[in-house]
Design an enzyme around this catalytic site. Structure first.
Site, PDB file in Angstrom:
ATOM      1  N   CYS A 175       0.805  -1.234   0.000  1.00 45.25           N
ATOM      2  CA  CYS A 175       0.000   0.000   0.000  1.00 45.25           C
ATOM      3  C   CYS A 175       0.836   1.280   0.000  1.00 45.25           C
ATOM      4  O   CYS A 175       0.535   2.233  -0.740  1.00 45.25           O
ATOM      5  CB  CYS A 175      -0.963  -0.002   1.175  1.00 45.25           C
TER       6      CYS A 175
ATOM      7  N   HIS B 139      -2.462   6.382   4.563  1.00 41.36           N
ATOM      8  CA  HIS B 139      -1.034   6.533   4.862  1.00 41.36           C
ATOM      9  C   HIS B 139      -0.546   7.884   4.335  1.00 41.36           C
ATOM     10  O   HIS B 139      -0.913   8.293   3.231  1.00 41.36           O
ATOM     11  CB  HIS B 139      -0.210   5.444   4.155  1.00 41.36           C
TER      12      HIS B 139
HETATM   13  N1  LIG Z   1      -4.640  -3.452   5.197  1.00 40.84           N
HETATM   14  C1  LIG Z   1      -4.043  -2.873   4.173  1.00 40.84           C
HETATM   15  O1  LIG Z   1      -4.010  -1.623   4.023  1.00 40.84           O
HETATM   16  C2  LIG Z   1      -3.394  -3.715   3.125  1.00 40.84           C
HETATM   17  C3  LIG Z   1      -2.955  -3.113   1.951  1.00 40.84           C
HETATM   18  C4  LIG Z   1      -2.364  -3.889   0.961  1.00 40.84           C
HETATM   19  C5  LIG Z   1      -2.239  -5.247   1.154  1.00 40.84           C
HETATM   20  N2  LIG Z   1      -2.662  -5.825   2.310  1.00 40.84           N
HETATM   21  C6  LIG Z   1      -2.534  -7.280   2.461  1.00 40.84           C
HETATM   22  O2  LIG Z   1      -3.835  -7.870   2.361  1.00 40.84           O
HETATM   23  C7  LIG Z   1      -3.907  -9.021   3.198  1.00 40.84           C
HETATM   24  C8  LIG Z   1      -5.101  -8.879   4.147  1.00 40.84           C
HETATM   25  O3  LIG Z   1      -4.923  -7.754   4.961  1.00 40.84           O
HETATM   26  P1  LIG Z   1      -6.084  -7.156   5.891  1.00 40.84           P
HETATM   27  O4  LIG Z   1      -5.540  -5.886   6.391  1.00 40.84           O
HETATM   28  O5  LIG Z   1      -7.410  -7.177   5.192  1.00 40.84           O
HETATM   29  O6  LIG Z   1      -6.108  -8.250   7.092  1.00 40.84           O
HETATM   30  P2  LIG Z   1      -7.312  -8.656   8.063  1.00 40.84           P
HETATM   31  O7  LIG Z   1      -8.233  -7.522   8.304  1.00 40.84           O
HETATM   32  O8  LIG Z   1      -6.673  -9.303   9.221  1.00 40.84           O
HETATM   33  O9  LIG Z   1      -8.119  -9.782   7.221  1.00 40.84           O
HETATM   34  C9  LIG Z   1      -7.588 -11.052   6.971  1.00 40.84           C
HETATM   35  C10 LIG Z   1      -8.567 -11.873   6.149  1.00 40.84           C
HETATM   36  O10 LIG Z   1      -7.944 -13.138   5.835  1.00 40.84           O
HETATM   37  C11 LIG Z   1      -8.831 -14.172   6.214  1.00 40.84           C
HETATM   38  N3  LIG Z   1      -8.123 -15.371   6.639  1.00 40.84           N
HETATM   39  C12 LIG Z   1      -7.248 -15.491   7.675  1.00 40.84           C
HETATM   40  N4  LIG Z   1      -6.836 -16.777   7.793  1.00 40.84           N
HETATM   41  C13 LIG Z   1      -7.457 -17.467   6.820  1.00 40.84           C
HETATM   42  C14 LIG Z   1      -7.479 -18.829   6.435  1.00 40.84           C
HETATM   43  N5  LIG Z   1      -6.755 -19.747   7.079  1.00 40.84           N
HETATM   44  N6  LIG Z   1      -8.248 -19.188   5.374  1.00 40.84           N
HETATM   45  C15 LIG Z   1      -8.999 -18.279   4.717  1.00 40.84           C
HETATM   46  N7  LIG Z   1      -9.033 -16.965   5.045  1.00 40.84           N
HETATM   47  C16 LIG Z   1      -8.280 -16.575   6.087  1.00 40.84           C
HETATM   48  C17 LIG Z   1      -9.627 -13.590   7.385  1.00 40.84           C
HETATM   49  O11 LIG Z   1     -10.799 -14.350   7.549  1.00 40.84           O
HETATM   50  P3  LIG Z   1     -11.472 -14.560   9.015  1.00 40.84           P
HETATM   51  O12 LIG Z   1     -12.279 -13.326   9.279  1.00 40.84           O
HETATM   52  O13 LIG Z   1     -12.321 -15.760   8.810  1.00 40.84           O
HETATM   53  O14 LIG Z   1     -10.350 -14.761  10.002  1.00 40.84           O
HETATM   54  C18 LIG Z   1      -9.868 -12.181   6.858  1.00 40.84           C
HETATM   55  O15 LIG Z   1     -10.936 -12.189   5.939  1.00 40.84           O
HETATM   56  C19 LIG Z   1      -2.532  -9.124   3.905  1.00 40.84           C
HETATM   57  O16 LIG Z   1      -1.730 -10.026   3.184  1.00 40.84           O
HETATM   58  C20 LIG Z   1      -1.987  -7.720   3.815  1.00 40.84           C
HETATM   59  O17 LIG Z   1      -0.580  -7.699   3.815  1.00 40.84           O
HETATM   60  C21 LIG Z   1      -3.257  -5.092   3.291  1.00 40.84           C
END
Ligand SMILES: NC(=O)c1ccc[n+]([C@@H]2O[C@H](COP(=O)([O-])OP(=O)(O)OC[C@H]3O[C@@H](n4cnc5c(N)ncnc54)[C@H](OP(=O)(O)O)[C@@H]3O)[C@@H](O)[C@H]2O)c1
Length: 345
Positions: free
Chosen positions: A129, A244
Site C-alpha cells: 500500500c 497513509h
Molecule cells: N490493510 C491494508 O491496508 C493492506 C494493503 C495492501 C495489502 N494488504 C494485504 O492484504 C492481506 C489482508 O490484509 P487485511 O488488512 O485485510 O487483514 P485482516 O483484516 O486481518 O483480514 C484477513 C482476512 O484473511 C482471512 N483469513 C485469515 N486466515 C485465513 C485462512 N486460514 N483461510 C482463509 N481466510 C483466512 C480472514 O478471515 P477470518 O475473518 O475468517 O479470520 C480475513 O478475511 C494481507 O496479506 C496484507 O498484507 C493489506
C-alpha cells in the site's frame, strides 16, 4: 451470463470488505460473488451490492468454477492457495506480498504499468500500500525528468495492519482516556497516543523492516528501474485509522522546479494536487480516507540540493493502496480479454 463468478478471498478482513464495496461502486461485471474466508467466518452474511452474500470457508470445493479471485488473506494463504485457484481456472489478483517479487509475476499499478498485466500466467500481484500510492505520484516525475534517489518517511495508519489493529487502536484510546495503561497485542508497544518506527517485522537480523524493504524493491520493479535508483525508507506506524501519509525527498536527474512539478502532477491520472499550505490546504489522512485518488501537497524545493524536491503524499491504504487497484486490475484483465475461458458477455 452477464458477468463473472468473482471470488473475494479474505472477504471479512479490512481489505476484503473494501473490495466488496469497490466492486459494487465501480460496477464490475459480477454474475455471482463468492466471499471466502476461514472456517471461523463460514456462514457469516456480508453486505454486497445492496443485498447479502454468505461467506464460505476456503476449501478445494468452494474455489471451483471461479473466473477471477481477488485474494487478501495473507501471504501464507496466497502461497498455498493461489496455485490451487489458478489450477481450478481462476485468474488471481493477489494483495499479499508473497508473489510480488517473483520474476514471472507482474506487479501492477493501474496508472503506472498496466501493460505489465498482459503477460500474466494466472496471477497479477497488487503492490504494497505505501509503495502503491507513492509510485502513482512519482511516475509523472520519473517519466519527465528521471529520478536518481528517494528518501522516504511514512506515517502509516493502523488499518494497514488489518481489522485487529483497528480494534486495538479504538480499545487502547478509550483505555488511555480512562486513565488506564493499555496492554499491546497487535503491535509491540501501545499504538494509542504513540508513534512506532516499526512497520511489519525485522527479519533475519536486517536493520530495515520488511515494509521498508518492500518499498525499496517494489518501487524499482514497478518503475522498471535498477539499483541506480537509490531508495532509503523509514516506515512509521501512527495512531490514525485510515490513509497513509508520506514525506518523500525526490532527487531528480534533470532539474524540476516546484511549479513545474505541480503542473506535471495536476494533469496526472489518479493524482490530485492540494497545495496552498499558507491557507492550510494540503492533504490530510482524515480528508483522504474513503477516496480513490492519491493526494499530493507541500511541493517545495529542498534548500540543501538543487535537484531535490520535498513532497507530501497521502492515499487511502485500503482503497488505492489495496482494493481499488485490485479492482482496476480486474477491470483491465476484463477489458483485454485476459480473464480466462469463462469470458463475460
Ligand atoms: N490493510 C491494508 O491496508 C493492506 C494493503 C495492501 C495489502 N494488504 C494485504 O492484504 C492481506 C489482508 O490484509 P487485511 O488488512 O485485510 O487483514 P485482516 O483484516 O486481518 O483480514 C484477513 C482476512 O484473511 C482471512 N483469513 C485469515 N486466515 C485465513 C485462512 N486460514 N483461510 C482463509 N481466510 C483466512 C480472514 O478471515 P477470518 O475473518 O475468517 O479470520 C480475513 O478475511 C494481507 O496479506 C496484507 O498484507 C493489506
Amino acid at each position: 451470463m452477464s458477468g463473472y463468478r468473482v471470488g473475494v478471498l479474505g472477504a471479512t478482513g479490512a481489505v476484503g470488505s473494501t473490495v466488496l464495496r469497490v466492486l459494487t461502486e465501480r460496477g464490475f461485471p459480477v454474475d455471482e460473488l463468492v466471499p471466502l474466508a476461514s472456517e471461523r467466518s463460514a456462514g457469516r452474511r456480508l453486505e454486497f451490492a445492496g443485498g447479502e452474500v454468505e461467506c464460505l470457508a476456503l476449501s478445494e470445493e468452494s474455489i471451483q468454477g471461479l473466473d477471477i479471485v481477488i485474494s487478501s488473506a495473507g501471504g501464507a494463504i496466497s502461497a498455498e492457495w493461489a496455485p490451487r485457484l489458478i489450477a481450478a481456472g481462476a485468474v488471481v489478483v493477489d494483495n499479499t506480498s508473497f508473489w510480488r517479487m517473483h520474476d514471472d509475476v507482474p506487479l501492477v499499478v493501474s496508472e503506472v504499468n498496466p501493460e505489465a498485466a498482459d503477460s500474466h500466467r494466472g496471477l497479477v500481484a497488487n503492490p504494497n500500500c505505501s509503495t502503491m500510492q507513492m509510485v502513482v505520484a512519482l511516475k509523472p516525475i520519473f517519466d519527465a525528468v528521471g529520478i536518481e534517489r528517494l528518501v522516504i518517511s511514512t506515517y502509516q495508519s493502523v488499518s494497514g495492519t488489518g481489522q485487529r489493529a483497528i480494534e486495538e487502536l479504538r480499545a487502547q484510546s478509550s483505555a488511555v482516556l480512562a486513565g488506564d495503561t493499555p496492554r499491546p497485542e497487535v503491535y509491540p508497544h501501545p499504538i494509542a497516543f504513540n508513534v512506532l518506527p516499526h512497520v511489519e517485522t525485522f527479519k533475519d537480523g536486517d536493520d530495515y523492516t520488511t515494509e521498508e524493504r518492500k518499498m525499496m524493491a517494489e518501487t524499482r520493479k514497478i518503475l522498471g528501474a535498477g539499483e541506480d535508483l537509490g531508495i532509503s525508507a523509514t516506515c512509521v506506524r501512527v495512531p490514525v485509522y485510515g490513509a497513509h501519509s508520506e514525506s518523500v525527498n525526490v532527487q531528480t536527474r534533470e532539474p524540476l522546479d516546484p511549479d513545474a512539478c505541480r503542473e506535471l502532477l495536476s494533469g496526472a491520472p489518479g493524482v490530485v494536487v492540494l497545495d496552498k499550505p499558507a491557507d492550510g490546504v494540503y492533504p490530510t489522512a482524515t480528508e483522504v480516507s474513503g477516496r480513490d485518488e492519491v493526494y499530493v501537497g507541500r511541493i517545495r524545493r529542498d534548500p540543501s540540493h538543487e535537484r531535490c524536491l520535498n513532497v507530501w503524499i497521502v492515499g487511502d491504504n485500503l482503497r488505492k493502496g489495496a482494493a481499488t487497484n485490485a479492482v482496476q486490475i480486474a477491470e483491465q484483465l476484463h477489458a483485454r480479454g485476459l480473464v480466462g475461458t469463462r469470458t463475460a458477455a
